[in-house]
Design an enzyme around this catalytic site. Sequence first.
Site, PDB file in Angstrom:
ATOM      1  N   SER A  96       0.846  -1.183   0.000  1.00  0.00           N
ATOM      2  CA  SER A  96       0.000   0.000   0.000  1.00  0.00           C
ATOM      3  C   SER A  96       0.886   1.239   0.000  1.00  0.00           C
ATOM      4  CB  SER A  96      -0.920   0.020   1.226  1.00  0.00           C
ATOM      5  OG  SER A  96      -0.163   0.037   2.419  1.00  0.00           O
ATOM      6  N   HIS A 110      -2.721   7.341  -4.458  1.00  0.00           N
ATOM      7  CA  HIS A 110      -2.844   6.207  -3.550  1.00  0.00           C
ATOM      8  C   HIS A 110      -2.928   4.935  -4.387  1.00  0.00           C
ATOM      9  CE1 HIS A 110      -5.788   3.159  -2.111  1.00  0.00           C
ATOM     10  NE2 HIS A 110      -4.985   3.136  -1.069  1.00  0.00           N
ATOM     11  N   ASN A 112      -2.992   0.361  -3.785  1.00  0.00           N
ATOM     12  CA  ASN A 112      -3.024  -0.747  -2.842  1.00  0.00           C
ATOM     13  C   ASN A 112      -3.245  -2.035  -3.623  1.00  0.00           C
ATOM     14  OD1 ASN A 112      -4.846  -2.715  -1.150  1.00  0.00           O
ATOM     15  ND2 ASN A 112      -3.742  -1.471   0.343  1.00  0.00           N
ATOM     16  N   ARG A 114      -3.302  -6.379  -2.756  1.00  0.00           N
ATOM     17  CA  ARG A 114      -3.215  -7.292  -1.621  1.00  0.00           C
ATOM     18  C   ARG A 114      -3.849  -8.656  -1.954  1.00  0.00           C
ATOM     19  NH1 ARG A 114      -7.073  -3.535  -1.119  1.00  0.00           N
ATOM     20  NH2 ARG A 114      -9.214  -4.249  -0.751  1.00  0.00           N
ATOM     21  N   HIS A 148      -6.935   7.536 -16.236  1.00  0.00           N
ATOM     22  CA  HIS A 148      -7.990   6.559 -16.489  1.00  0.00           C
ATOM     23  C   HIS A 148      -7.715   5.734 -17.750  1.00  0.00           C
ATOM     24  CE1 HIS A 148     -11.092   7.304 -13.398  1.00  0.00           C
ATOM     25  NE2 HIS A 148     -10.517   8.487 -13.315  1.00  0.00           N
ATOM     26  N   HIS A 178     -20.555  12.752   4.092  1.00  0.00           N
ATOM     27  CA  HIS A 178     -20.835  13.961   4.865  1.00  0.00           C
ATOM     28  C   HIS A 178     -20.442  15.231   4.104  1.00  0.00           C
ATOM     29  CE1 HIS A 178     -16.607  13.141   5.733  1.00  0.00           C
ATOM     30  NE2 HIS A 178     -16.475  14.370   6.189  1.00  0.00           N
ATOM     31  N   ARG A 263       0.321  -2.508  13.139  1.00  0.00           N
ATOM     32  CA  ARG A 263       1.347  -1.510  13.472  1.00  0.00           C
ATOM     33  C   ARG A 263       0.834  -0.120  13.091  1.00  0.00           C
ATOM     34  NH1 ARG A 263       6.318   0.641  11.193  1.00  0.00           N
ATOM     35  NH2 ARG A 263       7.946   0.719  12.794  1.00  0.00           N
TER      36      ARG A 263
END
Length: 301
Positions: A96, A110, A112, A114, A148, A178, A263
Amino acid sequence: MLSTNKDDFLFCQTEFKQIHSAIITSLGDLEQKVNFIHDNWKSELGYGVTSVISQGEIFEKGGVNFSNVSSNSLPASATATRPELVGKKWQACGVSLVMHPKNPHVPTCHANFRIFTVQNDDSYLTWFGGGYDLTPYIPYQEDCKLWHNYAKQTCDLFGKELYDQFKKQCDKYFFLPHRNETRGVGGIFFDDFSLVDLNTTMMFIQSLASSFQLSYTTIVKKRSSQLWNDRERQFQCFRRGRYVEFNLLYDRGTLFGIQSKGRVESILMSLPPETHWHYQFSLNEHEKELISLYFKPRDWL
C-alpha cells in the site's frame, strides 16, 4: 474466490515484495537529493517494510508499505459482509502507498494491492483486492484522462468489462457522504476479486502495479517543475483535510489495521504532513471548478 494452498500464498508473497521494490525504485528515481528510508519491522501479527520519503523536492511525504500479517480471528471490518468467516484464521499480504507532493500542481496518489486468505477447515479461501486513485489540487483534465486511460488499457487485457466495473466501485468507495463529494477523480477499486486462477490473477495485479507507476510518474514529470503560489498551497492543505477525513472515518484498510491491532505507525503513514481545516473556506473559480466538476463521478474517457 479461489481455493489455494500454502505454496500459492508464498508465491504471491514473493511477487508482492517485487512490486514493493519496483514502486520504490520508480518513485525514488523522481527525487534528486533524498532517498526512501526503509524500516523493517515485526509485530505480534507478522512483519513488513515501511519505506518512507520526506522533505524531497517533489514529495513532501510519501510511504510505500509491504506487510505480511496473520491472526487467529478476523476483525469485525472483514466479516461485516462475510459473517460465515467469523472466528476463522486469516493471512494477508500486500503493498500500500500514498504519495503527498509538495507542489500543488502534482496530485496526491494512492495505490493498494493485496491478497487475503482465510483457513476454512483443511482448505484456504483466497481473494485479491486493490486499485489506485488520484487526488488533484489543480484541474488538469488531460492528467485525469491519462490516469484513467492507463487503467482501462490494463484492465482490458484481462476483461473488457473490468474497467467500468472497477471504476464505478472506486467512485462509490472513495466517497465522503458527509461532504457529498468524492476524494478525488477516482481510478479503479476492487475487492473480493479473482480471475480464472491464481497465476492469472497475480499477472493482473502485476500489470496494474506497472500501469500505476507509469501513469503517475508521467504526470509527476509533467507537473513538478511548474511554479506555484501561496494560495495554491493553502488550497492544497485545505483539500488534504478531506483526505484525512476519508482515511480515518471510512477507509476499510485503516479500520482493519487498527481493529486487528496492526502496526499503527505504518497504518497511518498515509496521512499528510501538513493539513488545514478552515471554517467556511472561501473558494476561487478554479477551486470551485475542481470541486464541482472533478470531485463527482464522471466519464473521463
